[in-house]
Scaffold this active site. Structure first.
Site, short mmCIF file in Angstrom:
data_model
loop_
_atom_site.label_atom_id
_atom_site.label_comp_id
_atom_site.label_asym_id
_atom_site.label_seq_id
_atom_site.Cartn_x
_atom_site.Cartn_y
_atom_site.Cartn_z
N ASP A 124 42.64 -2.19 -3.05
CA ASP A 124 42.20 -3.63 -3.40
C ASP A 124 43.17 -4.32 -4.37
O ASP A 124 42.45 -5.03 -5.36
CB ASP A 124 40.64 -3.75 -3.37
N HIS A 155 35.11 -6.47 -4.05
CA HIS A 155 36.47 -5.63 -4.80
C HIS A 155 36.34 -4.31 -5.17
O HIS A 155 37.25 -3.39 -5.02
CB HIS A 155 36.61 -6.71 -6.00
N SER A 215 42.44 -1.49 -8.29
CA SER A 215 42.78 -2.74 -9.01
C SER A 215 44.00 -2.29 -10.21
O SER A 215 45.10 -2.05 -9.79
CB SER A 215 41.61 -3.26 -9.66
#
Length: 419
Positions: free
Chosen positions: A233, A364, A207
């Site tokens: 991700d 996630h 992220s």
């Protein structure tokens, strides 16, 4: 992404090591899930498969029961060999930063996987994944840091007399600052460990961490020691779209918990983290118990207030796709869904500019939900980019020098005469 590409991705996933399903208990009174102390704000499907990681020393497969080991915390020492505190002083801002990292040193010229977590998380987000990497590649090292204002990394004033201990310090989580922090941690770890040279490095970022490692790779300050980088991700297009709903998401999650175990339980039941083992080691680093809480029944609160990071959200992700494609080194993108690719990355993927891996079973937090598969992909990625494994043909100049040397050893060659 075309149907053919999706089929190829599924075929690759089938070859990866499988992970055991994790059994979740349903709350008493039915399957409706409520966050601790909050209203019913989650609509996740609680029947989806989650994972657990086997271990010869810990009872990680024990059926979870309330009040049992299921929601007790695990320590960093279960996954890393040491922790380091690296002090950095920045006179221009009157700040001293005590960077905190978790480390498994590499051995026998092994690579160093450098992990950077996402916003609001900590270095222990990669704990279980680090253990899995070592199972596959024992010579590998893993360095996982706590970013500033996250985990156990502390920011304070150089001159303590400039104010009391409660003086508020402006948060600086800009991409440029986080990139400098990452480079400092890598170099300072080399000094602290007494490494003559840096090991070969594979940067891995989840992220926000993906944006940081990409920025470091694009700058090129690590030189030839940076073999490759992996982003987990996050892509520019979907990240920018997600920012529109970030405040709404933050408003729906609990702001405090009655205990540390309840915080772990909320993360697993809300399927924020789908692997209970990873939640048991990573969640405790996200919370702390306030000495004088406003709510005595729920004293545990978040270490990092994500609402305070809002001024930096766009700065993190603008230009990410371009930098990811342009930076030197091997490139890997691991996503939880095929719909996350933006236009630039779709074109780059069709042109073969980077490796793409899809984990549809993960949420996630890919490295936490699917640690064994993530580790396998990362190790394979390293091996494909390992320069030491390459056998290059000799240079022409080296051949000529060798020929001349052989002539000198065997004596001067002249015309062949009959006896």
């Amino acid at each position: 992404m075309s149907e053919l590409q999706k089929s190829c991705a599924k075929a690759k996933l089938a070859k990866l090591p499988s992970e055991a399903p994790l059994i979740f208990e349903q709350p008493a009174g039915g399957s409706t899930m409520h966050p601790i102390g909050e209203s019913d704000n989650d609509s996740s499907d609680a029947s989806s498969t989650a994972t657990a990681v086997p271990s010869p020393t810990r009872q990680l497969f024990a059926r979870p029961n309330r009040g049992s080991q299921a929601s007790t915390s695990l320590t960093w020492a279960d996954f890393f060999t040491q922790e380091l505190h690296l002090t950095q002083t920045i006179p221009s801002t009157n700040l001293r930063i005590a960077h905190h990292i978790y480390l498994i040193p590499p051995s026998n010229s092994g690579p160093l996987f450098v992990m950077h977590h996402g916003a609001g998380s900590s270095g222990l987000s990669f704990a279980v994944c680090a253990e899995e990497i070592r199972k596959i590649l024992p010579k590998a090292g893993v360095l996982s840091l706590d970013a500033r204002d996250h985990g156990n990394t502390e920011v304070g004033r150089i001159d303590s007399s400039a104010g009391d201990g409660d003086v508020d310090i402006n948060i600086d989580l800009s991409l440029e600052t986080l990139s400098r922090d990452l480079e400092f941690v890598i170099r300072e770890t080399q000094t602290k460990m007494g490494w003559e040279t840096l090991p070969d490095i594979v940067l891995v970022g989840h992220s926000l961490g993906g944006a940081v490692v990409t920025d470091v790779a694009k700058k090129g300050d690590l030189g030839h020691k940076l073999l490759a980088y992996a982003v987990l991700d996050v892509v520019e297009g979907s990240a920018m779209d997600a920012l529109q709903s970030m405040e709404k998401y933050l408003a729906t999650r609990p702001t405090r918990f009655p205990s540390l175990s309840s915080g772990i339980e909320w993360h697993t039941r809300s399927r924020t983290i789908r692997n209970r083992t990873s939640a048991r080691v990573s969640v405790p680093s996200l919370l702390f118990e306030k000495g004088t809480p406003t709510d005595l029944s729920r004293p545990w609160v978040w270490r990092t207030n994500l609402n305070d990071t809002k001024p930096f959200w766009e700065n993190w992700f603008i230009g990410l796709s371009r930098k990811f494609l342009e930076a030197r080194g091997g490139k890997l993108l691991i996503l939880a869904g095929t719909d996350r690719l933006d236009k630039d990355l779709m074109i780059g993927q069709m042109q073969g500019k980077f490796q793409l891996q899809i984990f549809p079973e993960a949420g996630h937090f890919i490295q936490e939900d699917q640690p064994a598969k993530t580790a396998q992909v990362l190790v394979d990625f390293y091996k494909r980019n390992d320069r030491s494994a390459l056998v290059l043909p000799p240079k022409v100049a080296d051949i000529q020098a060798s020929t001349a040397m052989n002539k000198g050893v065997g004596g001067q060659q002249g015309p062949i005469r009959k006896p």
